[in-house]
Design a protein around this motif. Structure first.
Motif, PDB file in Angstrom:
ATOM      1  N   SER A   1      -1.460   4.131  -9.893  1.00 51.86           N
ATOM      2  CA  SER A   1      -1.496   3.366  -8.639  1.00 51.86           C
ATOM      3  C   SER A   1      -1.191   1.893  -8.872  1.00 51.86           C
ATOM      4  N   THR A   2      -1.726   1.344  -9.949  1.00 52.35           N
ATOM      5  CA  THR A   2      -1.446  -0.066 -10.267  1.00 52.35           C
ATOM      6  C   THR A   2       0.032  -0.270 -10.544  1.00 52.35           C
ATOM      7  N   ARG A   3       0.641   0.696 -11.224  1.00 52.57           N
ATOM      8  CA  ARG A   3       2.080   0.617 -11.512  1.00 52.57           C
ATOM      9  C   ARG A   3       2.881   0.663 -10.209  1.00 52.57           C
ATOM     10  N   ASP A   4       2.497   1.550  -9.283  1.00 54.77           N
ATOM     11  CA  ASP A   4       3.231   1.694  -8.024  1.00 54.77           C
ATOM     12  C   ASP A   4       3.067   0.482  -7.112  1.00 54.77           C
ATOM     13  N   LEU A   5       1.882  -0.134  -7.158  1.00 56.21           N
ATOM     14  CA  LEU A   5       1.575  -1.201  -6.207  1.00 56.21           C
ATOM     15  C   LEU A   5       1.585  -2.599  -6.835  1.00 56.21           C
ATOM     16  N   LYS A   6       2.171  -2.730  -8.013  1.00 51.51           N
ATOM     17  CA  LYS A   6       2.099  -4.009  -8.724  1.00 51.51           C
ATOM     18  C   LYS A   6       2.767  -5.153  -7.954  1.00 51.51           C
ATOM     19  N   LYS A   7       3.687  -4.816  -7.076  1.00 52.00           N
ATOM     20  CA  LYS A   7       4.348  -5.836  -6.268  1.00 52.00           C
ATOM     21  C   LYS A   7       3.336  -6.569  -5.381  1.00 52.00           C
ATOM     22  N   TYR A   8       2.232  -5.901  -5.041  1.00 54.95           N
ATOM     23  CA  TYR A   8       1.280  -6.448  -4.082  1.00 54.95           C
ATOM     24  C   TYR A   8       0.005  -6.992  -4.736  1.00 54.95           C
ATOM     25  N   PHE A   9      -0.144  -6.793  -6.065  1.00 58.54           N
ATOM     26  CA  PHE A   9      -1.380  -7.200  -6.737  1.00 58.54           C
ATOM     27  C   PHE A   9      -1.086  -8.074  -7.951  1.00 58.54           C
ATOM     28  N   LYS A  10      -1.973  -9.011  -8.166  1.00 58.35           N
ATOM     29  CA  LYS A  10      -1.943  -9.747  -9.433  1.00 58.35           C
ATOM     30  C   LYS A  10      -2.894  -9.097 -10.418  1.00 58.35           C
ATOM     31  N   SER A  11      -3.809  -8.305  -9.890  1.00 51.67           N
ATOM     32  CA  SER A  11      -4.807  -7.642 -10.737  1.00 51.67           C
ATOM     33  C   SER A  11      -4.154  -6.572 -11.599  1.00 51.67           C
ATOM     34  N   SER A  12      -4.729  -6.328 -12.751  1.00 57.66           N
ATOM     35  CA  SER A  12      -4.233  -5.285 -13.652  1.00 57.66           C
ATOM     36  C   SER A  12      -4.849  -3.927 -13.330  1.00 57.66           C
ATOM     37  N   SER A  13      -5.717  -3.882 -12.310  1.00 49.56           N
ATOM     38  CA  SER A  13      -6.377  -2.623 -11.962  1.00 49.56           C
ATOM     39  C   SER A  13      -6.616  -2.544 -10.458  1.00 49.56           C
ATOM     40  N   VAL A  14      -5.959  -1.610  -9.804  1.00 54.60           N
ATOM     41  CA  VAL A  14      -6.193  -1.352  -8.388  1.00 54.60           C
ATOM     42  C   VAL A  14      -7.640  -0.928  -8.165  1.00 54.60           C
ATOM     43  N   LEU A  15      -8.143  -0.121  -9.077  1.00 53.12           N
ATOM     44  CA  LEU A  15      -9.499   0.399  -8.966  1.00 53.12           C
ATOM     45  C   LEU A  15     -10.529  -0.735  -8.891  1.00 53.12           C
ATOM     46  N   LYS A  16     -10.457  -1.670  -9.835  1.00 49.42           N
ATOM     47  CA  LYS A  16     -11.405  -2.781  -9.862  1.00 49.42           C
ATOM     48  C   LYS A  16     -11.219  -3.682  -8.640  1.00 49.42           C
ATOM     49  N   TYR A  17      -9.990  -3.886  -8.260  1.00 50.17           N
ATOM     50  CA  TYR A  17      -9.684  -4.752  -7.119  1.00 50.17           C
ATOM     51  C   TYR A  17     -10.285  -4.160  -5.838  1.00 50.17           C
ATOM     52  N   ALA A  18     -10.077  -2.854  -5.649  1.00 50.42           N
ATOM     53  CA  ALA A  18     -10.539  -2.203  -4.428  1.00 50.42           C
ATOM     54  C   ALA A  18     -12.059  -2.146  -4.358  1.00 50.42           C
ATOM     55  N   ARG A  19     -12.704  -1.996  -5.491  1.00 50.05           N
ATOM     56  CA  ARG A  19     -14.162  -1.865  -5.494  1.00 50.05           C
ATOM     57  C   ARG A  19     -14.887  -3.212  -5.461  1.00 50.05           C
ATOM     58  N   SER A  20     -14.157  -4.271  -5.615  1.00 48.51           N
ATOM     59  CA  SER A  20     -14.774  -5.607  -5.595  1.00 48.51           C
ATOM     60  C   SER A  20     -14.950  -6.078  -4.153  1.00 48.51           C
ATOM     61  N   LYS A  21     -16.184  -6.297  -3.750  1.00 46.19           N
ATOM     62  CA  LYS A  21     -16.451  -6.777  -2.401  1.00 46.19           C
ATOM     63  C   LYS A  21     -15.810  -8.138  -2.167  1.00 46.19           C
ATOM     64  N   LYS A  22     -15.641  -8.851  -3.247  1.00 44.56           N
ATOM     65  CA  LYS A  22     -15.045 -10.186  -3.180  1.00 44.56           C
ATOM     66  C   LYS A  22     -13.625 -10.126  -2.606  1.00 44.56           C
ATOM     67  N   TYR A  23     -12.912  -9.037  -2.906  1.00 40.27           N
ATOM     68  CA  TYR A  23     -11.506  -8.923  -2.487  1.00 40.27           C
ATOM     69  C   TYR A  23     -11.322  -7.970  -1.296  1.00 40.27           C
ATOM     70  N   TYR A  24     -12.394  -7.659  -0.591  1.00 37.00           N
ATOM     71  CA  TYR A  24     -12.302  -6.679   0.499  1.00 37.00           C
ATOM     72  C   TYR A  24     -11.276  -7.093   1.562  1.00 37.00           C
ATOM     73  N   ASP A  25     -11.401  -8.316   2.065  1.00 38.23           N
ATOM     74  CA  ASP A  25     -10.467  -8.780   3.103  1.00 38.23           C
ATOM     75  C   ASP A  25      -9.044  -8.846   2.576  1.00 38.23           C
ATOM     76  N   ARG A  26      -8.902  -9.305   1.343  1.00 38.48           N
ATOM     77  CA  ARG A  26      -7.568  -9.385   0.747  1.00 38.48           C
ATOM     78  C   ARG A  26      -6.984  -7.984   0.568  1.00 38.48           C
ATOM     79  N   SER A  27      -7.836  -7.008   0.228  1.00 33.84           N
ATOM     80  CA  SER A  27      -7.366  -5.624   0.069  1.00 33.84           C
ATOM     81  C   SER A  27      -6.827  -5.074   1.387  1.00 33.84           C
TER      82      SER A  27
END
Length: 879
Positions: free
Chosen positions: A97-123
């Motif tokens: 998923s991170t490979r497919d969506l890398k255009k939209y994320f600076k994070s190296s992990s979609v999983l960590k990004y999605a589970r972080s409440k800090k990035y909820y609105d950004r997600s």
């Protein structure tokens, strides 16, 4: 069989499943040697594929193997191991998923990004941005570029992880789901679906997509379609791996055989854009209740929608330069072109609806109205698959039914030039089409032969004029009409001959009711009444109502009352000989049917001036229980009821009549051989009061006498009618009858067993249990057992329902792996008894599902041949 053992103890789940397996295995009669992978074999696979170190640079095929074998290990592992294996799966899906969506994320992990409440609105913003980009491609380029509709697996993973903790934010999840469901609505707009009161949110593609992206909402709005058990699907798995997992569950290979879980994975794989999952879903689980033309528009549209999207998926992956997020290969493992397969099925469906099913129109757009370059696509595929005789045959018929060559003469030259065909100014369109399929005819290709029959009957004459050389090939390929005609030709050329009977026996086994009738007539001539009764009954079971007249002849000397009742049925179907003989017996006073029929005829006399009697007869003809279903006669008796004094009934009658007989529909189409209800909400309430001043008591007492005579009847005919009556709405809605409890009514007759099982198999609801209130919350296995427990006790092994059950059990059984090849062989038989779904699946081909053939135990059949008289046999012209 019972749900209890010899000690009268209720069976547990595993014991019930064993019984079901025994019943199905015995019925299908093939060796199901499937075994779940051993622990040692599984450990070896996991060590080889499931323990590699994953990174952004790991090849996708290695990640696919990693996911598959770790999923298998997850399902086979004990509780302690599950958490560790699940963590490995999450890691693999995160990498993809991170490979497919890398255009939209600076994070190296979609999983960590999605589970972080800090990035909820950004997600949420990222998902909206992705959906906007993704949907824009669909909206802008769908028509010209064949962009299909699907939800990328990476998005399903991201959304799932975003709302994994606690109760999801309903408003946010609803907003997200709309972003990915809107393209499906746009897709449906391209199909221009023309069905009254059609709800585009009830389309199968929309429903299964909603289930995938927003299951909570799906469960609220579609409670009857909730899986009985929690879904086994792990969001984010690529479509090609979903197909492998679904197939493993379907066949019991690598994973325990479980059809419910197979459906879950094929549904998910279809939604994330895997054409193999789409084809598997169609064959194994799609509702295919298309045998009632009036009620089949939605089911037919679902089938067409999936076929179009399946083709668009393959076309898109071959032509797009955009990132497509799809995981399948356009050329399958068998070396066949997947695009050719999908294109062929679309054409085959449309051709069959026209030529086999006599559809004058369809409730959706034709392909060239959906894809503006569709004719170019046809030519391109013909060039890329020059040895695909079936595609040539399908294209030939498609060009004919659409009138494309007449509308666009230049296309004729384009096709001829592309395929190196000889063409001159004098070439007729018909000659061109026959020339188009000639190579397939030389190779005896079944699809080319079928196309030849359609074109021959269209341009050169009736079926009986087809050259013998083709009739023999068609006969060998299971074409019942050809076998029947060959028997007729032998009889005409050589007189009574054993070979004529052998052809008819072959035609009978292939589903020809007229062959069955001929053999029955021959048995009557030879005074073999047992054989005549057996074959006439089989002919009736296949829809040939002339069999009633043969039964009249069979019982004429041994049971005149039963014989005269059958004669009345034959006369109901406007069979001239039966009508003439019926009138003669009535005129001479010799007519004496069974008591219930005698009383029905007295009711007919009473109906001349009694409106209540009119409504009783109306319900008889509408229900098809006492008398053969006849919609027109039902309305005639409603008219009589109004004329005889039931004036308040007129508005209801007018509404019903308008709905039952649309202005653009010929009334003749409502005289089915089998009972095909219009599903009109009309029930005669025998004890209800009416505003009429007429005395209703004579009709009511007459009806009670009819029922009493039926209940006391000793013939199988009377018992069958009584069973149908007892389980009908008529009985349930009549207070004086509802209280009566008749003995033996819990034992279903053969035809009812087969009818119920056929409905569930065709609907796709036999092997999968939903949380459906109508099933009274029966456990999965108990529901299946209640449907199949008497299957091996059924003695009626020659009927249209039996043929459909026999065919569909090979792909939709509960406990056995599928065998598509055997299904394909058996489904053709239903084509010649008028089954629409049999016609469609004979025409289409889903062999790329790679279902392994099972070993079928075919028993030899022997028949007695007798001299025949050619004068009594029904010719093909009568058909």
């Amino acid at each position: 069989m019972s749900l209890s053992n010899k000690k009268n103890k209720l069976l547990d789940e595993s014991e019930i499943k064993e019984k079901i397996h025994f019943i199905e295995n015995n019925f299908l009669n093939f060796d199901s040697t499937y075994e779940v992978i051993t622990q040692d074999e599984l450990n070896a696979k996991v060590r080889r594929y499931g323990e590699i170190e994953l990174s952004e640079n790991t090849e996708k095929k290695d990640i696919d193997e990693y996911i598959y074998w770790n999923y298998v290990a997850l399902e086979q592992s004990n509780v302690k191991q599950k958490d560790d294996i699940f963590a490995k799966l999450e890691n693999a899906l995160d990498v993809l998923s991170t490979r497919d969506l890398k255009k939209y994320f600076k994070s190296s992990s979609v999983l960590k990004y999605a589970r972080s409440k800090k990035y909820y609105d950004r997600s949420l913003e990222v998902i909206r941005q992705f959906a906007d980009d993704f949907s824009k491609i669909n909206e802008d380029n769908f028509v010209s570029s064949c962009v299909p509709v699907y939800i990328p697996s990476a998005i399903t993973f991201f959304v799932d992880q975003l709302f994994i903790d606690g109760t999801p934010n309903w408003q946010d999840l609803s907003s997200i789901s709309r972003l990915f469901l809107m393209p499906i609505k746009y897709f449906e707009e391209q199909l221009q679906i023309q069905i009254d009161d059609y709800d585009d949110e009830e389309n199968i593609l929309y429903l299964e997509s909603l289930r995938t992206i927003f299951e909570s909402s799906f469960n609220v709005y579609h409670p009857s379609l909730i899986y009985a058990e929690a879904s086994s699907v792990i969001k984010g798995v690529p479509g090609n791996v979903a197909y492998r997992i679904g197939n493993a569950y379907m066949r019991g290979k690598d994973l325990p055989l479980d059809k419910s879980k197979a459906r879950q994975w094929f549904s998910y794989g279809m939604v994330v854009g895997d054409p193999f999952c789409t084809m598997a879903f169609i064959v194994y689980f799609l509702d295919l209740s298309i045998d009632s033309e009036m009620e089949s528009e939605s089911e037919l549209t679902d089938l067409y929608t999936l076929l179009i999207n399946c083709f668009a998926l393959v076309r898109y992956i071959k032509t797009t330069k955009e990132q497509h997020f799809l995981s399948f290969e356009p050329v399958c493992g068998k070396g066949k072109d997947l695009e050719e397969q999908c294109l062929f099925n679309i054409l085959a469906l449309l051709n069959s609806l026209k030529f086999d099913c006599d559809y004058e129109s369809v409730p959706f757009s034709m392909p060239m109205e959906i894809f503006d370059d569709f004719l170019d696509i046809l030519i391109e595929n013909l060039q890329e698959s020059p040895k695909s005789y079936r595609l040539k045959a399908a294209v030939a018929l498609f060009l004919e039914i659409t009138g494309t060559l007449e509308d666009d003469p230049d296309l004729l030259n384009e096709i001829a030039l592309a395929l190196d065909l000889n063409l001159n100014k004098e070439t007729e369109i018909s000659d061109f089409l026959f020339d188009f399929i000639k190579d397939g005819l030389k190779e005896k290709d079944a699809y080319s032969l079928s196309a030849y029959v359609c074109l021959f009957c269209l341009y050169k004459g009736s079926f009986d004029k087809i050259p013998k050389k083709y009739l023999h090939v068609l006969s060998k390929q299971g074409y019942a009409k050809a076998s029947f005609l060959l028997g007729n030709l032998v009889l005409e050329e050589h007189g009574p001959d054993d070979s004529a009977l052998s052809y008819w026996e072959q035609a009978a086994e292939q589903g020809s009711s007229f062959a069955l009738l001929n053999i029955a007539l021959g048995a009557v001539i030879n005074n073999d009444m047992d054989k005549a009764e057996a074959y006439a009954t089989r002919a009736i079971n296949y829809g040939n109502i002339l069999g009633y007249y043969v039964l009249y002849k069979v019982y004429e000397s041994s049971n005149s009352k039963l014989a005269h009742t059958y004669l009345r049925y034959a006369a109901e179907y406007i069979f001239p000989d039966a009508i003439e003989e019926y009138k003669h017996l009535k005129a001479t006073g010799a007519y004496c049917p069974l008591p219930f029929m005698q009383l029905i005829e007295e009711m007919e006399e009473l109906a001349e001036d009694n409106p209540q009697a009119c409504l009783i007869l109306c319900d008889m003809y509408h229900s098809g229980i006492f008398l053969p279903a006849n919609v027109e006669k039902a309305f005639e008796y409603q008219q009589k009821a109004i004329l005889n004094g039931y004036t308040s009934f007129f508005g209801y009658y007018q509404s019903m009549y308008k709905n039952a007989f649309p202005l653009d529909t010929p009334q003749s189409s409502y005289f089915p051989t089998f009972r095909k209800s219009l599903d009109i909400s009309f029930n005669f309430m025998m004890d209800d009061k009416d505003d009429s001043a007429h005395d209703n008591s004579p009709a009511i007492y007459k009806m009670k006498d009819i029922i009493n005579k039926l209940v006391a009847g000793k013939t199988q005919l009377e018992k069958d009618i009584t069973y149908n009556l007892y389980h009908s709405e008529f009985w349930a809605n009549t207070p004086s009858l509802k209280k009566k409890q008749l003995k033996g009514m819990d034992v279903k007759p053969d035809y009812q067993v087969l009818s119920n099982l056929r409905k569930h198999l065709v609907k796709g609801a036999y092997s999968v249990c939903f949380n459906n209130i109508s099933e009274k919350q029966l456990e999965d296995s108990k529901k299946v057992f209640s449907l199949c427990e008497r299957l091996n006790e059924v003695k009626t092994k020659s009927s249209s329902d039996f043929d459909l059950v026999s065919a569909f059990m090979f792909i939709r059984s509960y406990s056995m792996p599928p065998s598509y090849d055997v299904f394909k062989e058996k489904i053709m038989k239903g084509k010649f008894s008028g089954s629409i779904i049999s016609c469609l699946f004979t025409a289409m081909d889903f062999s790329l599902l790679s279902c392994e053939d099972c070993n079928i135990a075919v028993k030899d059949r022997s028949t007695d041949n007798e001299p025949l008289d050619s004068d009594v046999f029904v010719s093909n012209i009568v058909q």
